[in-house]
Design a protein around this motif. Sequence first.
Motif, short mmCIF file in Angstrom:
data_model
loop_
_atom_site.label_atom_id
_atom_site.label_comp_id
_atom_site.label_asym_id
_atom_site.label_seq_id
_atom_site.Cartn_x
_atom_site.Cartn_y
_atom_site.Cartn_z
N LEU A 47 0.79 -1.34 0.12
CA LEU A 47 -0.03 -0.07 0.09
C LEU A 47 0.59 1.24 0.15
O LEU A 47 0.58 2.34 -0.67
CB LEU A 47 -1.11 -0.06 1.16
N LYS A 48 1.88 1.03 0.79
CA LYS A 48 2.90 2.42 0.73
C LYS A 48 3.23 2.76 -0.79
O LYS A 48 3.30 3.87 -1.02
CB LYS A 48 4.23 1.99 1.64
N LYS A 49 3.64 1.73 -1.71
CA LYS A 49 3.81 1.76 -2.93
C LYS A 49 2.92 2.35 -3.70
O LYS A 49 2.93 3.24 -4.69
CB LYS A 49 4.54 0.29 -3.69
N VAL A 50 1.69 1.97 -3.30
CA VAL A 50 0.35 2.53 -4.03
C VAL A 50 0.34 3.92 -3.83
O VAL A 50 0.16 4.81 -4.95
CB VAL A 50 -0.75 1.97 -3.68
N GLN A 51 0.58 4.49 -2.64
CA GLN A 51 0.25 5.74 -2.12
C GLN A 51 1.57 6.49 -2.89
O GLN A 51 1.11 7.84 -3.43
CB GLN A 51 0.46 5.93 -0.62
N SER A 52 2.80 6.15 -2.94
CA SER A 52 3.72 6.78 -3.70
C SER A 52 3.65 7.10 -4.94
O SER A 52 3.63 8.23 -5.59
CB SER A 52 5.07 6.07 -3.56
N ASP A 53 2.74 6.20 -5.56
CA ASP A 53 2.59 6.22 -7.09
C ASP A 53 1.38 7.31 -7.22
O ASP A 53 1.63 8.31 -8.22
CB ASP A 53 2.06 4.82 -7.71
N LEU A 54 0.45 7.33 -6.50
CA LEU A 54 -0.91 8.37 -6.68
C LEU A 54 -0.13 9.70 -6.10
O LEU A 54 -0.76 10.77 -6.81
CB LEU A 54 -1.73 7.76 -5.42
N LYS A 55 0.79 9.82 -5.24
CA LYS A 55 1.43 11.24 -5.03
C LYS A 55 1.77 12.05 -6.07
O LYS A 55 1.58 13.12 -6.06
CB LYS A 55 2.12 11.07 -3.80
N ALA A 56 2.30 11.19 -7.05
CA ALA A 56 2.78 11.84 -8.27
C ALA A 56 1.79 12.63 -9.00
O ALA A 56 2.17 13.44 -9.92
CB ALA A 56 3.71 10.79 -9.01
N GLN A 57 0.66 12.07 -8.78
CA GLN A 57 -0.72 12.48 -9.62
C GLN A 57 -1.61 13.39 -8.71
O GLN A 57 -2.41 13.94 -9.04
CB GLN A 57 -1.41 11.28 -10.12
N GLY A 58 -0.82 13.84 -7.54
CA GLY A 58 -1.71 14.83 -6.78
C GLY A 58 -2.74 13.98 -5.86
O GLY A 58 -3.64 14.75 -5.29
N LEU A 59 -2.52 12.82 -5.77
CA LEU A 59 -3.77 11.84 -5.16
C LEU A 59 -3.24 11.18 -3.93
O LEU A 59 -1.91 10.94 -3.74
CB LEU A 59 -4.31 11.01 -6.35
N GLY A 60 -4.25 10.55 -3.23
CA GLY A 60 -3.86 9.69 -2.08
C GLY A 60 -4.92 8.84 -1.78
O GLY A 60 -5.91 8.57 -2.27
N VAL A 61 -4.69 7.96 -0.91
CA VAL A 61 -5.65 6.91 -0.42
C VAL A 61 -6.36 7.34 1.11
O VAL A 61 -5.45 7.89 1.83
CB VAL A 61 -4.74 5.64 -0.07
N LYS A 62 -7.53 7.09 0.93
CA LYS A 62 -8.20 7.24 2.22
C LYS A 62 -8.85 5.86 2.70
O LYS A 62 -9.36 5.11 1.94
CB LYS A 62 -9.50 8.05 2.17
N ILE A 63 -8.62 5.61 3.94
CA ILE A 63 -8.79 4.17 4.39
C ILE A 63 -9.95 4.12 5.11
O ILE A 63 -10.23 5.03 6.14
CB ILE A 63 -7.57 3.67 5.23
N PHE A 64 -11.06 3.32 4.67
CA PHE A 64 -12.25 2.90 5.50
C PHE A 64 -12.06 1.90 6.71
O PHE A 64 -12.78 2.01 7.63
CB PHE A 64 -13.50 2.86 4.63
N ASP A 65 -11.31 0.96 6.14
CA ASP A 65 -11.11 -0.41 7.07
C ASP A 65 -10.08 -0.91 6.57
O ASP A 65 -9.68 -0.91 5.75
CB ASP A 65 -12.40 -1.11 7.16
#
Length: 218
Positions: A81-99
């Motif tokens: 998930l940390k890698k996903v967040q890093s990829d998204l950050k380059a697009q100005g996006l991030g992850v919000k966790i519900f559970d």
Amino acid sequence: MAGLFASTTLSAQNKYGLKAQTFKAYAESIRSNPEKELIDLEKFIPDIVLDIRYATTNNFTGERIYNLAKAYARRPVAEALKKVQSDLKAQGLGVKIFDGYRPYKATVKFYEVYRDTTYVASPYRGSRHNRGCALDLTLINLKTGEELKMPTGYDSFSKDAWPTTPVKDPVARKNRTLLINAMQKHGFRVNSSEWWHFDFVGWKKFEVLDIDFEELEK
């Protein structure tokens, strides 16, 4: 209202014939295999946002299930998930966790409230959330903190929430595809009835757990 985890009266791990690992056995397991550790995602991943609905009454049960608004996952899941967040950050996006990790007793509660196993896990098998290998999440704009538009809201028990259901709205369709592709790139698979639910591909190696967040915080 006290959360489900405040009660010691619900010993659900044997009610449906499924044994769930308690804290003592879990602690022993991570000494021999550090990959089994449950990682605090908020501490581990920069800029991640939590919206832990089951720590509030804003969920399909209408009850507060967790006493703590925390999100945990097994170490390989957290690293992916940390890698996903890093990829998204380059697009100005991030992850919000519900559970994230979900104690087995909560899965029993969900099943007894809503018995359709299309949308809630069977307590006879347990959930991949119970193994620390499933995440419920969405995408946000990192600058504004706003969620990106998706086909439905979280915990929508309708066919519109299925990731294969055609979406007329081009923005919601694009965002759903973006989320699924970002997660699949790093070893996650979307659930067949929930666009927000992702299972880690290595989930079978991990046991079902029934450990309260308070025990993990000690």
